[in-house]
Design a protein around this motif. Structure first.
Motif, PDB file in Angstrom:
ATOM      1  N   ILE A 137      12.346 -33.053  24.339  1.00 61.95           N
ATOM      2  CA  ILE A 137      11.853 -32.326  23.278  1.00 61.95           C
ATOM      3  C   ILE A 137      11.648 -30.835  23.315  1.00 61.95           C
ATOM      4  O   ILE A 137      11.833 -30.277  24.502  1.00 61.95           O
ATOM      5  CB  ILE A 137      10.192 -32.961  23.051  1.00 61.95           C
ATOM      6  CG1 ILE A 137       9.314 -32.432  24.179  1.00 61.95           C
ATOM      7  CG2 ILE A 137      10.333 -34.562  23.000  1.00 61.95           C
ATOM      8  CD1 ILE A 137       7.975 -32.754  23.866  1.00 61.95           C
ATOM      9  N   GLY A 138      11.138 -30.016  22.259  1.00 66.43           N
ATOM     10  CA  GLY A 138      11.586 -28.744  22.200  1.00 66.43           C
ATOM     11  C   GLY A 138      10.499 -27.985  23.470  1.00 66.43           C
ATOM     12  O   GLY A 138      11.224 -27.033  24.018  1.00 66.43           O
ATOM     13  N   ALA A 139       9.297 -28.311  23.451  1.00 66.03           N
ATOM     14  CA  ALA A 139       8.332 -27.803  24.575  1.00 66.03           C
ATOM     15  C   ALA A 139       7.361 -28.642  24.685  1.00 66.03           C
ATOM     16  O   ALA A 139       6.863 -29.348  24.050  1.00 66.03           O
ATOM     17  CB  ALA A 139       8.090 -26.478  23.956  1.00 66.03           C
ATOM     18  N   ILE A 140       6.834 -28.497  26.031  1.00 69.88           N
ATOM     19  CA  ILE A 140       5.688 -29.311  26.371  1.00 69.88           C
ATOM     20  C   ILE A 140       4.752 -28.070  26.736  1.00 69.88           C
ATOM     21  O   ILE A 140       4.949 -27.054  27.354  1.00 69.88           O
ATOM     22  CB  ILE A 140       5.982 -30.206  27.602  1.00 69.88           C
ATOM     23  CG1 ILE A 140       6.808 -31.139  27.393  1.00 69.88           C
ATOM     24  CG2 ILE A 140       4.612 -30.660  28.354  1.00 69.88           C
ATOM     25  CD1 ILE A 140       7.538 -32.060  28.306  1.00 69.88           C
ATOM     26  N   ILE A 141       3.472 -28.076  26.155  1.00 73.01           N
ATOM     27  CA  ILE A 141       2.487 -27.153  26.187  1.00 73.01           C
ATOM     28  C   ILE A 141       1.639 -27.554  27.652  1.00 73.01           C
ATOM     29  O   ILE A 141       0.850 -28.643  27.569  1.00 73.01           O
ATOM     30  CB  ILE A 141       1.717 -26.870  25.227  1.00 73.01           C
ATOM     31  CG1 ILE A 141       2.536 -26.424  23.960  1.00 73.01           C
ATOM     32  CG2 ILE A 141       0.358 -26.155  25.403  1.00 73.01           C
ATOM     33  CD1 ILE A 141       3.213 -26.984  23.371  1.00 73.01           C
TER      34      ILE A 141
END
Ligand code: PLP
Length: 447
Positions: A137-141
């Motif tokens: 996925i695009g990003a993990i916060i």
């Protein structure tokens, strides 16, 4: 009883309470007669004005485009997470925020590409992080130190590099109801800024081989009307951004200021969200300009402000009770199972009868649900005409945190959801049946 409300709210487009009324006095949503919709789909029924959903998102795009800045609008899907909604927001140029494996699964199942999805959460499980890394996925916060090392291990085991942001608790008090406030120092979310946790997280990330920290995130609360909280958060985050980008040389490019933009439920004076976004952009330009750092890509994560105003819930009115000198109750065929927000934090709503939407209020009627809980209320003391059994009660601004918070208490099936546009309705979630409720039950000893 105030009767001006229905008329007054028609005038401003950013009001949640637009009452589009047909010549036959019926409420119209998305060009569809609400009463006819209940005949086709039953009650309770959640109806979204699809054009309004799209219009809201387009207005957000316009602000950023007018300001000529790099940006990303990522819809906080927890406000209303279904496949149709994920499809719609992606079609309108948004990314999608998820906070669980189930939301990630929904977004992917709807066809949204993994790179447009970002994952939040203060206790993502190892399985959820595995899933997110596997899907790329695009990003993990990243929310905390435990997650930081867990994610590094998972990414290393898979030989992947993962783009991450850190969630920072900037210690900003958003002007909102205290039970839904986040981002203050006393919060379960994020790395504390003032005690140096956030700086330490960035140091650890500069050594984490499989994690690329591309920026900072904060989310300071919900149902916020005043841009000042965002302005202060941006100012505080800019110092940390400088530290990460310049001193630690992290590959920073994103400043994510979260969501929380307030909407009108009853008589709040809600400024258009575009004004708040403009203020955030202006502050970011000014602060980063002063620090001589290139302006990062600005991300926002609206949930409520997209989904909330566009949704109306339709119920059938049943029993009534007048407690002399105390209060009048009318009961509907739904309640806290489809809308727990009053029970959870005292939320307020505006309602009309969809079958006589311009009728003059006659008395104060408290709208009760059908669950076995005294706290199962939808509105206290709503100005309404005296009810008749069979009236269709329309509760406005129920598009966010209603269906997504629905439960099966008292084994009440979840309602159906339709999108209405240009006079045509489309079923996007089927009504649950009683059989659905027992689908996962196992009979005792297999009998
Ligand atoms: C809930 C949440 C949002 C959306 O909040 P709204 O009040 O619905 O706009 C955005 N970002 C994060 C991290 C959240 O937890």
């Amino acid at each position: 009883m105030p009767e001006q409300e229905v008329v007054a709210v028609r005038e401003s487009d950013h009001s949640s309470l637009q009452a589009d009324i047909d010549t036959n006095h019926h409420l119209r949503v998305g060009g569809c007669d609400a009463v006819e919709l209940t005949k086709s789909y039953g009650t309770p029924l959640i109806v979204y004005d699809e054009e309004r959903l799209r219009r809201t998102i387009r207005a957000f795009h316009e602000v950023f485009q007018r300001e000529r800045v790099e940006y990303q609008i990522s819809y906080a899907s927890k406000a209303f997470c279904t496949m149709a909604m994920c499809q719609l927001v992606y079609e309108e140029g948004c990314g999608i925020d998820v906070v669980s494996g189930g939301e990630l699964y929904t977004a992917l199942a709807s066809g949204v590409p993994a790179h447009a999805i970002h994952m939040h959460g203060n206790n993502k499980t190892p399985d959820e992080l595995e899933y997110a890394v596997r899907e790329n996925i695009g990003a993990i916060i990243i929310d905390n130190f435990y997650e930081l090392s867990l994610l590094q291990d998972i990414a290393a085991a898979r030989g992947r590099n993962v783009d991450v942001l850190i969630r920072v608790a900037p210690g900003v008090e958003a002007h909102t109801h205290e039970f839904i406030a986040t981002g203050g120092q006393d919060s379960k979310f994020g790395f504390d800024l003032s005690s140096g946790q956030a700086g330490e997280a960035l140091r650890q990330l500069s050594r984490a081989e499989n994690l690329r920290c591309v920026g900072l995130h904060s989310h300071i609360g919900s149902q916020i009307f005043d841009a000042e909280g965002f302005v202060v958060a941006v100012e505080r985050l800019a110092d940390l951004y400088h530290f990460g980008a310049i001193e630690l040389k992290l590959p920073f490019r994103v400043l994510n200021v979260g969501g929380g933009f307030g909407i009108q439920y009853t008589d709040e004076d809600a400024p258009p969200v575009s004004e708040t976004i403009s203020a955030i952009v202006a502050t970011a330009k000014e602060v980063f300009g002063r620090k001589e750092i290139p302006l990062p890509t600005l991300w926002i994560e609206p949930g409520r402000s997209i989904a909330g105003p566009a949704g109306v819930t339709l119920y059938q009115v049943g029993s009534q009770k007048r407690v002399p000198g105390i209060r009048n109750y009318l009961a509907i065929d739904g309640g806290m199972t489809d809308n727990p927000r009053l029970a959870l934090y005292g939320a307020k709503y505006h309602a009309v009868y969809a079958n006589r939407a311009d009728a003059t209020p006659e008395d104060a009627w408290s709208v009760a649900g059908k669950c076995c809980e005294s706290g199962d209320m939808i509105i206290w003391d709503a100005p309404l005409p005296n009810p008749q059994a069979g009236d269709i009660l329309a509760v406005f601004a129920t598009g966010a945190y209603n269906y997504s918070m629905a439960s099966h208490y008292n084994r009440i099936p979840k309602p159906a959801v339709v999108f209405a546009r240009n006079g045509k309705a489309e079923l996007v979630v089927q009504r649950e049946t009683w059989a659905d409720l027992v689908r996962r039950d196992m009979p005792l000893r297999g009998k």
